[in-house]
Design a protein around this motif. Structure first.
Motif, mmCIF file in Angstrom:
data_model
loop_
_atom_site.group_PDB
_atom_site.id
_atom_site.type_symbol
_atom_site.label_atom_id
_atom_site.label_comp_id
_atom_site.label_asym_id
_atom_site.label_seq_id
_atom_site.Cartn_x
_atom_site.Cartn_y
_atom_site.Cartn_z
ATOM 1 N N ALA A 1 0.814 -1.220 0.000
ATOM 2 C CA ALA A 1 0.000 0.000 0.000
ATOM 3 C C ALA A 1 0.848 1.271 0.000
ATOM 4 O O ALA A 1 0.536 2.228 -0.709
ATOM 5 C CB ALA A 1 -0.916 0.003 1.227
ATOM 6 N N LEU A 2 1.926 1.288 0.770
ATOM 7 C CA LEU A 2 2.634 2.532 1.047
ATOM 8 C C LEU A 2 3.715 2.883 0.040
ATOM 9 O O LEU A 2 3.980 4.064 -0.212
ATOM 10 C CB LEU A 2 3.251 2.463 2.450
ATOM 11 C CG LEU A 2 2.252 2.268 3.600
ATOM 12 C CD1 LEU A 2 2.996 2.052 4.915
ATOM 13 C CD2 LEU A 2 1.322 3.470 3.707
ATOM 14 N N LYS B 1 7.042 -2.116 -4.395
ATOM 15 C CA LYS B 1 5.573 -2.262 -4.418
ATOM 16 C C LYS B 1 5.200 -3.458 -5.275
ATOM 17 O O LYS B 1 4.327 -4.256 -4.908
ATOM 18 C CB LYS B 1 4.938 -0.990 -4.966
ATOM 19 C CG LYS B 1 3.408 -0.993 -4.940
ATOM 20 C CD LYS B 1 2.848 0.253 -5.577
ATOM 21 C CE LYS B 1 1.381 0.447 -5.240
ATOM 22 N NZ LYS B 1 1.158 0.917 -3.871
ATOM 23 N N PHE B 2 5.880 -3.594 -6.415
ATOM 24 C CA PHE B 2 5.597 -4.708 -7.308
ATOM 25 C C PHE B 2 6.153 -6.018 -6.757
ATOM 26 O O PHE B 2 5.572 -7.078 -6.982
ATOM 27 C CB PHE B 2 6.145 -4.408 -8.701
ATOM 28 C CG PHE B 2 5.444 -3.263 -9.368
ATOM 29 C CD1 PHE B 2 4.245 -3.465 -10.012
ATOM 30 C CD2 PHE B 2 5.966 -1.977 -9.319
ATOM 31 C CE1 PHE B 2 3.567 -2.412 -10.615
ATOM 32 C CE2 PHE B 2 5.305 -0.918 -9.916
ATOM 33 C CZ PHE B 2 4.103 -1.135 -10.562
ATOM 34 N N ASP B 3 7.263 -5.947 -6.015
ATOM 35 C CA ASP B 3 7.756 -7.152 -5.332
ATOM 36 C C ASP B 3 6.704 -7.656 -4.353
ATOM 37 O O ASP B 3 6.448 -8.868 -4.251
ATOM 38 C CB ASP B 3 9.062 -6.850 -4.585
ATOM 39 C CG ASP B 3 10.222 -6.554 -5.530
ATOM 40 O OD1 ASP B 3 10.146 -6.969 -6.697
ATOM 41 O OD2 ASP B 3 11.199 -5.916 -5.073
ATOM 42 N N ALA B 4 6.100 -6.708 -3.615
ATOM 43 C CA ALA B 4 5.052 -7.079 -2.658
ATOM 44 C C ALA B 4 3.844 -7.658 -3.385
ATOM 45 O O ALA B 4 3.238 -8.644 -2.944
ATOM 46 C CB ALA B 4 4.649 -5.861 -1.830
ATOM 47 N N LEU B 5 3.486 -7.058 -4.525
ATOM 48 C CA LEU B 5 2.367 -7.567 -5.324
ATOM 49 C C LEU B 5 2.627 -8.993 -5.779
ATOM 50 O O LEU B 5 1.762 -9.874 -5.637
ATOM 51 C CB LEU B 5 2.158 -6.654 -6.539
ATOM 52 C CG LEU B 5 1.202 -7.163 -7.623
ATOM 53 C CD1 LEU B 5 -0.213 -7.292 -7.079
ATOM 54 C CD2 LEU B 5 1.228 -6.237 -8.835
ATOM 55 N N HIS B 6 3.823 -9.239 -6.335
ATOM 56 C CA HIS B 6 4.148 -10.583 -6.826
ATOM 57 C C HIS B 6 4.105 -11.599 -5.688
ATOM 58 O O HIS B 6 3.612 -12.725 -5.854
ATOM 59 C CB HIS B 6 5.529 -10.591 -7.466
ATOM 60 C CG HIS B 6 5.671 -9.624 -8.601
ATOM 61 N ND1 HIS B 6 4.632 -9.324 -9.457
ATOM 62 C CD2 HIS B 6 6.737 -8.891 -9.031
ATOM 63 C CE1 HIS B 6 5.043 -8.441 -10.359
ATOM 64 N NE2 HIS B 6 6.310 -8.165 -10.121
ATOM 65 N N LEU B 7 4.631 -11.199 -4.519
ATOM 66 C CA LEU B 7 4.700 -12.120 -3.389
ATOM 67 C C LEU B 7 3.301 -12.420 -2.848
ATOM 68 O O LEU B 7 2.956 -13.586 -2.591
ATOM 69 C CB LEU B 7 5.587 -11.513 -2.297
ATOM 70 C CG LEU B 7 5.828 -12.357 -1.045
ATOM 71 C CD1 LEU B 7 6.227 -13.780 -1.396
ATOM 72 C CD2 LEU B 7 6.900 -11.687 -0.181
ATOM 73 N N LEU B 8 2.491 -11.396 -2.664
ATOM 74 C CA LEU B 8 1.127 -11.620 -2.182
ATOM 75 C C LEU B 8 0.323 -12.450 -3.175
ATOM 76 O O LEU B 8 -0.445 -13.340 -2.782
ATOM 77 C CB LEU B 8 0.435 -10.278 -1.934
ATOM 78 C CG LEU B 8 0.957 -9.461 -0.750
ATOM 79 C CD1 LEU B 8 0.380 -8.054 -0.769
ATOM 80 C CD2 LEU B 8 0.629 -10.141 0.576
#
Length: 635
Positions: free
Chosen positions: A211-212, A218-225
């Motif tokens: 989110a932040l 941000k995209f690393d977090a997207l891929h992981l989630l």
């Protein structure tokens, strides 16, 4: 490690001096050599690091680390130098782990529990970063490394620390890489070893980054989630996530999904955002789609229904693209293409996700339409309905294409029928012309594992029940021979119910559909189809034989009463597949139903008054043609 720019000759001389010290007999010499390594050796000089590691050897490194932890003694040191030894050992080990051959060695793997112990103490941020780097590189280099990190409590430590790491920091990046390794290679272990609580905490922390941040992380977090929620084991995680007391994590994912969907990003990343949205609706309910959105660097308030519109529009686009590509792959692409089968399966899986999202939006809009004070405006409501109409239109075109190509079996086709049924149950007059053309086909669609169209009929029952409330719907059900499919489905449902399946909802929907059809039989060209309706009578006898449920008895008897209108006892007994014992069962059924009528009616019977009236009116019409039924009633 300091990466200072030095002339090659000077660096070579420093390396030689360092190697002499590292090969010395006294610990003081080795310590001096390691300190020299930190001054001159570049972090990406893997050849030099390999030579240095061979010179110092794993034994001294292990002793140095243990001394720093207070578990051993370097002969030249004392307790007052312990922190310095610990810092030096962690720095050196972190550097050596950049060489994959060293990182995968048994000596480095065995140091993982010690590094975890270092991390569990109050290590400074710089040392903590080097610890995470060591753990990530060693875990990535070998299966043993990852297993060793996981087993001694690494996952518990990671869950404890990850929410305290600075947002967007290199520390957080390394922690996320560790999680990515475990998700890719050890997700099943999370489930089997009961680490769902730790995983849920980790998900919540990564949601915050999603989110932040406004950078590559941000995209690393997207891929992981997306990887976490796409796993076959994800369902077990849902309850753990629901149990998190603070719901900020779900709001963070909504913020991140909205940010991705409203910006120009790669199609694959938009689809990953839809995966997250579908998972969140499964976990939190359809209302998750509506809520306050907070985006970095955006001061003006964002409407609470923005996420709903973004998800619907993106889903609508995906449906159009995926179904078009699927149709091409199935009907147009060269049959010799080796990738066609895999491509079709991949796209079918994606279709399942976006269909699920659209179906949940349908459910949300249906519930909103029944309540007051909801958070979406009239204009948004209109946009959603328009978007759903367009989406269902695309799905119907896909089904039309399949019909023209003689295809009626496929999970993608069944999913299409389910989505159409969900929407038309709420909007029965939508796409009227197309439904008239395709109803018979949709009722014939089978899944890959079916030998008859059972599930497609079940999915369409809510729509059919609504449709047959009007004479036009009954005419369509007759002309398409859809009534046969409904009767066959009901017979199968009753068979399952007798063997313990909890499917009363579907059974009563099918019964209501047939009841609507029979009640209007005088108003359209009713099919002369004794076989179908005689089979229906047998199913009613089977359904009610061992039940005292008044709603079941009255529903079954009202259907029988309407079927008896166009037959007789002699016709039934002369039919080769109809037995006298079945007629006895039906006689008892009618008698039991009529016995509940009168002054001493139970509350349950009063609730079924409209159906009881059908039975009593029917009995007065055909009692003379059914002497055995009349005898049972008068007994």
């Amino acid at each position: 490690m300091e990466a200072q720019s030095q002339p090659h000759a000077e660096q070579s001389l420093s390396l030689q001096n360092c190697l002499k010290l590292l090969k010395g007999e006294r610990d003081e010499q080795r310590l001096a050599g390691l300190l020299l390594v930190t001054k001159f050796c570049k972090s990406d000089d893997l050849d030099s690091l390999r030579v240095i590691y061979d010179a110092v050897g794993p034994t001294f490194l292990d002793r140095l680390l243990r001394t720093g932890l207070g578990k051993g003694v370097v002969t030249s040191g004392s307790g007052e130098n312990r922190d310095a030894y610990l810092q030096l050992s962690v720095t050196i080990l972190s550097a050596f782990s950049r060489v994959s051959e060293i990182a995968s060695s048994e000596e480095m793997v065995l140091k993982i529990p010690l590094i975890i112990e270092v991390m569990s103490k109050e290590a400074g941020s710089h040392m903590l970063e080097e610890c995470y780097e060591f753990l990530y590189l060693v875990s990535a280099a070998s299966e043993d490394g990852l297993t060793t990190f996981y087993e001694p409590g690494g996952i518990k430590l990671l869950a404890f620390q990850i929410s305290t790491l600075p947002d967007g920091s290199h520390l957080m990046e390394l922690a996320m890489k560790l999680v990515q390794l475990m998700v890719r290679k050890m997700y099943q272990s999370f489930i089997e070893n009961d680490h769902l609580s730790e995983l849920s905490i980790i998900v919540a922390a990564i949601a915050g980054q999603f989110a932040l941040l406004q950078n590559a992380m941000k995209f690393d977090a997207l891929h992981l989630l997306s990887a976490i929620f796409s796993s076959e084991y994800t369902a077990s995680l849902h309850n753990a996530l629901r149990a998190i007391p603070n719901a900020n994590w779900s709001n963070h994912i909504r913020d991140g999904v909205a940010a991705i969907l409203q910006n120009r990003v790669a199609p694959a990343e938009k689809f990953e955002a839809l995966i997250l949205a579908e998972s969140m609706v499964s976990i939190m309910g359809e209302d998750w789609l509506i809520g306050q959105i907070n985006l970095p660097n955006v001061q003006d308030p964002i409407p609470a229904d923005r996420c709903l519109l973004l998800v619907l529009e993106s889903s609508r686009v995906e449906v159009a693209v995926l179904l078009n590509e699927l149709a091409y792959s199935k009907y147009e692409a060269s049959k010799s293409s080796s990738s066609t089968g895999e491509t079709i399966i991949s796209k079918q899986q994606k279709v399942t996700i976006v269909f699920s999202l659209v179906e949940k939006i349908i459910k949300l809009i249906s519930s909103i339409g029944e309540t007051e004070g909801h958070l979406i405006s009239e204009s948004t409501f209109t946009k959603v309905i328009r978007g759903l109409d367009e989406t269902i239109g695309v799905v119907l075109e896909y089904l039309q294409d399949a019909k023209e190509h003689g295809q009626k079996r496929g999970n993608d086709l069944l999913a299409s029928v389910r989505l159409v049924g969900s929407y038309l149950a709420e909007a029965p007059i939508a796409c009227k012309d197309k439904i008239e053309e395709l109803l018979g086909y949709m009722l014939s669609v089978e899944s890959e594992d079916e030998s008859s169209p059972f599930y497609s009929v079940c999915f369409l029952l809510p729509m059919l029940c609504q449709m047959t409330m009007k004479i036009e719907g009954c005419k369509l059900l007759a002309s398409s021979e859809g009534y046969k499919a409904v009767v066959d489905c009901l017979i199968k449902l009753i068979g399952q119910n007798i063997h313990g399946a909890d499917n009363n909802g579907c059974i009563f929907l099918a019964c209501d559909t047939i009841l609507n059809f029979l009640l209007k039989k005088e108003q359209f060209l009713f099919p002369e189809d004794e076989s179908t309706f005689f089979n229906l009578l047998k199913a009613m006898a089977l359904w009610t034989e061992n039940t005292d449920d008044v709603s079941v008895i009255v529903m079954a008897s009202s259907i029988c009463a309407l079927v008896f209108d166009f037959t007789s006892e002699d016709a039934l007994l002369n039919h080769p597949d109809f037995s006298s014992s079945c007629l006895n069962s039906l006689s008892r059924l009618i008698a039991r139903s009529l016995a509940s009528w009168g002054q001493n009616m139970s509350d349950a019977a009063k609730a079924e008054m409209d159906l009881l009236e059908i039975v009593t009116a029917g009995y007065s019409r055909w009692a003379n043609r059914f002497p055995q039924v009349r005898k049972a009633v008068e007994r």
